[in-house]
Design an enzyme around this catalytic site. Structure first.
Site, PDB file in Angstrom:
ATOM      1  N   SER A 177       0.869  -1.178   0.000  1.00 50.28           N
ATOM      2  CA  SER A 177       0.000   0.000   0.000  1.00 50.28           C
ATOM      3  C   SER A 177       0.909   1.232   0.000  1.00 50.28           C
ATOM      4  CB  SER A 177      -0.928  -0.067   1.220  1.00 50.28           C
ATOM      5  OG  SER A 177      -1.708   1.079   1.345  1.00 50.28           O
ATOM      6  N   TYR A 227      -5.220   8.189  -5.841  1.00 51.92           N
ATOM      7  CA  TYR A 227      -4.209   7.224  -5.398  1.00 51.92           C
ATOM      8  C   TYR A 227      -4.525   6.681  -3.998  1.00 51.92           C
ATOM      9  CZ  TYR A 227       0.493   5.567  -4.098  1.00 51.92           C
ATOM     10  OH  TYR A 227       1.563   4.824  -3.666  1.00 51.92           O
ATOM     11  N   LYS A 239      -5.218   2.802  -2.484  1.00 49.58           N
ATOM     12  CA  LYS A 239      -4.331   2.182  -1.494  1.00 49.58           C
ATOM     13  C   LYS A 239      -5.090   1.842  -0.206  1.00 49.58           C
ATOM     14  CE  LYS A 239      -0.472   2.020  -3.795  1.00 49.58           C
ATOM     15  NZ  LYS A 239       0.139   0.727  -4.135  1.00 49.58           N
TER      16      LYS A 239
HETATM   17  N1  NDP Z   1       7.999   5.002  -4.840  1.00 51.82           N
HETATM   18  C1  NDP Z   1       7.249   5.476  -3.846  1.00 51.82           C
HETATM   19  O1  NDP Z   1       7.432   6.624  -3.399  1.00 51.82           O
HETATM   20  C2  NDP Z   1       6.192   4.626  -3.237  1.00 51.82           C
HETATM   21  C3  NDP Z   1       5.652   3.556  -3.906  1.00 51.82           C
HETATM   22  N2  NDP Z   1       4.642   2.829  -3.314  1.00 51.82           N
HETATM   23  C4  NDP Z   1       4.047   1.712  -4.029  1.00 51.82           C
HETATM   24  O2  NDP Z   1       5.040   0.723  -4.236  1.00 51.82           O
HETATM   25  C5  NDP Z   1       4.805   0.037  -5.454  1.00 51.82           C
HETATM   26  C6  NDP Z   1       6.052   0.097  -6.329  1.00 51.82           C
HETATM   27  O3  NDP Z   1       6.371   1.435  -6.558  1.00 51.82           O
HETATM   28  P1  NDP Z   1       7.670   1.867  -7.384  1.00 51.82           P
HETATM   29  O4  NDP Z   1       8.739   0.888  -7.154  1.00 51.82           O
HETATM   30  O5  NDP Z   1       7.883   3.298  -7.099  1.00 51.82           O
HETATM   31  O6  NDP Z   1       7.091   1.747  -8.862  1.00 51.82           O
HETATM   32  P2  NDP Z   1       7.791   1.681 -10.326  1.00 51.82           P
HETATM   33  O7  NDP Z   1       6.969   2.575 -11.192  1.00 51.82           O
HETATM   34  O8  NDP Z   1       9.248   1.930 -10.245  1.00 51.82           O
HETATM   35  O9  NDP Z   1       7.508   0.164 -10.740  1.00 51.82           O
HETATM   36  C7  NDP Z   1       6.192  -0.268 -10.916  1.00 51.82           C
HETATM   37  C8  NDP Z   1       6.191  -1.691 -11.388  1.00 51.82           C
HETATM   38  O10 NDP Z   1       4.848  -2.142 -11.558  1.00 51.82           O
HETATM   39  C9  NDP Z   1       4.686  -2.655 -12.889  1.00 51.82           C
HETATM   40  N3  NDP Z   1       3.294  -2.432 -13.296  1.00 51.82           N
HETATM   41  C10 NDP Z   1       2.627  -1.257 -13.328  1.00 51.82           C
HETATM   42  N4  NDP Z   1       1.394  -1.439 -13.805  1.00 51.82           N
HETATM   43  C11 NDP Z   1       1.257  -2.756 -14.080  1.00 51.82           C
HETATM   44  C12 NDP Z   1       0.202  -3.566 -14.603  1.00 51.82           C
HETATM   45  N5  NDP Z   1      -0.966  -3.044 -14.963  1.00 51.82           N
HETATM   46  N6  NDP Z   1       0.415  -4.895 -14.750  1.00 51.82           N
HETATM   47  C13 NDP Z   1       1.606  -5.436 -14.415  1.00 51.82           C
HETATM   48  N7  NDP Z   1       2.620  -4.724 -13.915  1.00 51.82           N
HETATM   49  C14 NDP Z   1       2.463  -3.402 -13.751  1.00 51.82           C
HETATM   50  C15 NDP Z   1       5.716  -1.872 -13.692  1.00 51.82           C
HETATM   51  O11 NDP Z   1       6.109  -2.509 -14.902  1.00 51.82           O
HETATM   52  P3  NDP Z   1       5.383  -2.195 -16.325  1.00 51.82           P
HETATM   53  O12 NDP Z   1       5.147  -0.720 -16.366  1.00 51.82           O
HETATM   54  O13 NDP Z   1       6.321  -2.716 -17.344  1.00 51.82           O
HETATM   55  O14 NDP Z   1       4.117  -2.967 -16.280  1.00 51.82           O
HETATM   56  C16 NDP Z   1       6.885  -1.879 -12.715  1.00 51.82           C
HETATM   57  O15 NDP Z   1       7.533  -3.127 -12.716  1.00 51.82           O
HETATM   58  C17 NDP Z   1       3.585   0.707  -6.086  1.00 51.82           C
HETATM   59  O16 NDP Z   1       2.434  -0.024  -5.767  1.00 51.82           O
HETATM   60  C18 NDP Z   1       3.541   2.070  -5.405  1.00 51.82           C
HETATM   61  O17 NDP Z   1       2.247   2.613  -5.367  1.00 51.82           O
HETATM   62  C19 NDP Z   1       4.180   3.115  -2.060  1.00 51.82           C
HETATM   63  C20 NDP Z   1       4.699   4.150  -1.376  1.00 51.82           C
HETATM   64  C21 NDP Z   1       5.736   4.997  -1.873  1.00 51.82           C
HETATM   65  C1  VSD Z   2       1.352  10.399  14.859  1.00 55.04           C
HETATM   66  C2  VSD Z   2       1.147  10.976  13.553  1.00 55.04           C
HETATM   67  C3  VSD Z   2       2.254  10.798  12.574  1.00 55.04           C
HETATM   68  C4  VSD Z   2       1.893  11.460  11.305  1.00 55.04           C
HETATM   69  C5  VSD Z   2       2.919  11.355  10.245  1.00 55.04           C
HETATM   70  C6  VSD Z   2       2.385  11.933   8.984  1.00 55.04           C
HETATM   71  C7  VSD Z   2       3.298  11.809   7.822  1.00 55.04           C
HETATM   72  C8  VSD Z   2       2.529  11.957   6.543  1.00 55.04           C
HETATM   73  C9  VSD Z   2       3.358  11.795   5.346  1.00 55.04           C
HETATM   74  C10 VSD Z   2       2.630  11.129   4.249  1.00 55.04           C
HETATM   75  C11 VSD Z   2       3.562  10.692   3.171  1.00 55.04           C
HETATM   76  C12 VSD Z   2       2.861   9.971   2.080  1.00 55.04           C
HETATM   77  C13 VSD Z   2       3.853   9.453   1.091  1.00 55.04           C
HETATM   78  C14 VSD Z   2       3.183   8.681  -0.005  1.00 55.04           C
HETATM   79  C15 VSD Z   2       4.199   8.166  -0.970  1.00 55.04           C
HETATM   80  C16 VSD Z   2       3.587   7.467  -2.118  1.00 55.04           C
HETATM   81  O1  VSD Z   2       2.822   6.579  -1.981  1.00 55.04           O
HETATM   82  C17 VSD Z   2       3.956   7.929  -3.483  1.00 55.04           C
HETATM   83  N1  VSD Z   2       5.258   8.443  -3.562  1.00 55.04           N
HETATM   84  C18 VSD Z   2       3.774   6.817  -4.489  1.00 55.04           C
HETATM   85  O2  VSD Z   2       4.480   6.942  -5.645  1.00 55.04           O
END
Ligand code: NDP
Ligand code: VSD
Length: 335
Positions: free
Chosen positions: A175, A189, A193
């Site tokens: 998530s 988004y 999640k």
């Molecule tokens: N980076 C961040 O800041 C954060 C990320 N997350 C979550 O972590 C996970 C990974 O993020 P991150 O590493 O940044 O993402 P990336 O964009 O770097 O990688 C995403 C991956 O998912 C694949 N993908 C996307 N859509 C599909 C689909 N429809 N079917 C199959 N594969 C798919 C992509 O490959 P392809 O496009 O080739 O399909 C790729 O391998 C996500 O769920 C994101 O929401 C959560 C919090 C923070």
């Molecule tokens: C006791 C209370 C504590 C409160 C702390 C609050 C902090 C909030 C920060 C929220 C950050 C959200 C990042 C999402 C990243 C993400 O999912 C994307 N980058 C995906 O690509």
């Protein structure tokens, strides 16, 4: 004197909790020789998870859409293989997970035929389209639900029956901290999640008797190709609010998720903000250690107070950005 007695009682209480913990903690699993299937395994957090699983002796299936990216990731991940008996393999599956379910199911079953039943499914495929609610096309809301939520439903639906039959398995949903609180610019988004959380809680109650355990991971901003892409269209407010929780490396996030998965912990959170958020928003979630339950009970009220300060800080950011924009616009009009 009383202070020392209170401290001694507290320490004994903590020790007893630690001793009792195994009673409700899920059994640990071994990554060695396990088949780990990682959706979104060709990039970012998913790829880092794959590398670390391989380093610990797992066989890995990577699943994503882009074949070229999958092949490149496979080559990179294969460098970390620790066994040279050809048993420890890395394979790829190219499919749009949010598309046709029958196709996803048959490809995942094929993957199991070649590497054995999946022991750990990590649902990491996902994407984010930040933007103000009224500026995001309605289609983005559907897209977020399909990629971030339906993809996880599809992969889990295809692999869960096998896990139940074998009487063991782990399922991870990646998530986000934005799946614990809704924040500016993440209306589409965050909702997708949050959906994963409802799914994980309901499913955990169903599958616990089959020795299948779920882990719900809540990463903060993580430096990945997906994050770099997202930065291009992120409103300033979203950037400033997200920055509160810091920027993690994909390797760091992956190692925390993997360790929590092995322990069968329901929540996987990172950083001090992440831990506070998980305690504060634990709600009716399953308990995977007595220590965790105690932390939640003791800290919830205090963390709610802290969260009020954060909320005020976020409101100020939103107000300041709005004012700045209005001033800039009126200056532009004058020129
Ligand atoms: N980076 C961040 O800041 C954060 C990320 N997350 C979550 O972590 C996970 C990974 O993020 P991150 O590493 O940044 O993402 P990336 O964009 O770097 O990688 C995403 C991956 O998912 C694949 N993908 C996307 N859509 C599909 C689909 N429809 N079917 C199959 N594969 C798919 C992509 O490959 P392809 O496009 O080739 O399909 C790729 O391998 C996500 O769920 C994101 O929401 C959560 C919090 C923070
Ligand atoms: C006791 C209370 C504590 C409160 C702390 C609050 C902090 C909030 C920060 C929220 C950050 C959200 C990042 C999402 C990243 C993400 O999912 C994307 N980058 C995906 O690509």
């Amino acid at each position: 004197m009383w202070g020392w007695i209170a401290l001694a009682v507290f320490i004994v209480f903590i020790i007893v909790l630690y001793l009792l913990s195994p009673l409700i903690s899920p059994p640990q699993i071994n990554l060695k020789d396990a088949h780990v299937l990682i959706t979104g395994g060709s990039s970012g957090i998913g790829k880092a998870l794959a590398i670390q699983a391989v380093q610990q002796g797992s066989k890995v299936t990577l699943l994503a859409r882009d074949k070229l990216k999958l092949e490149e990731a496979k080559k990179e991940i294969q460098k970390y293989v620790i066994e040279d008996d050809c048993e420890q393999r890395v394979q790829t599956v190219s499919v749009d997970l949010s598309g046709d379910y029958q196709l996803v199911e048959s490809l995942l079953h094929n993957a199991e035929s070649s590497l054995g039943g999946v022991d750990i499914l990590i649902n990491c495929a996902g994407t984010s389209s930040p933007g103000r609610f009224d500026e995001l096309p309605v289609s983005e809301f559907r897209k977020m639900m399909e990629i971030n939520y339906i993809s996880a439903v599809h992969a889990t639906r295809a692999l869960l029956p096998g896990m139940k039959e074998r009487g063991r398995g782990r399922i991870v949903f990646v998530s986000s901290q934005a799946g614990q609180l809704g924040l500016f610019g993440f209306s589409a988004y965050s909702a997708s999640k949050f959906a994963l959380r409802g799914l994980a809680e309901a499913l955990q109650m169903e599958v616990k008797p089959y020795n299948v355990y779920l882990t719900l991971a809540f990463p903060a901003d993580t430096n990945t190709p997906g994050f770099q892409e997202e930065q291009k269209s992120k409103p300033l407010e979203t950037k400033l609010i997200s920055e509160t929780s810091g920027l993690f490396s994909a390797e760091n996030v992956a190692s925390i998720i993997l360790a929590d998965t092995v322990r069968g912990r329901f929540f996987s959170s990172m950083g001090l903000d992440g831990i506070m958020l998980s305690c504060l928003t634990c709600g009716f979630s399953p308990v995977t250690s007595l220590m965790e339950a105690t932390q939640q009970v003791v800290t919830m009220g205090i963390f709610r107070i802290i969260s009020l300060f954060y909320l005020d800080h976020f409101d100020r950011i939103v107000r300041r950005c709005k004012l700045d924009r209005e001033t800039r616009n009126s200056e532009k009009k004058k020129i």
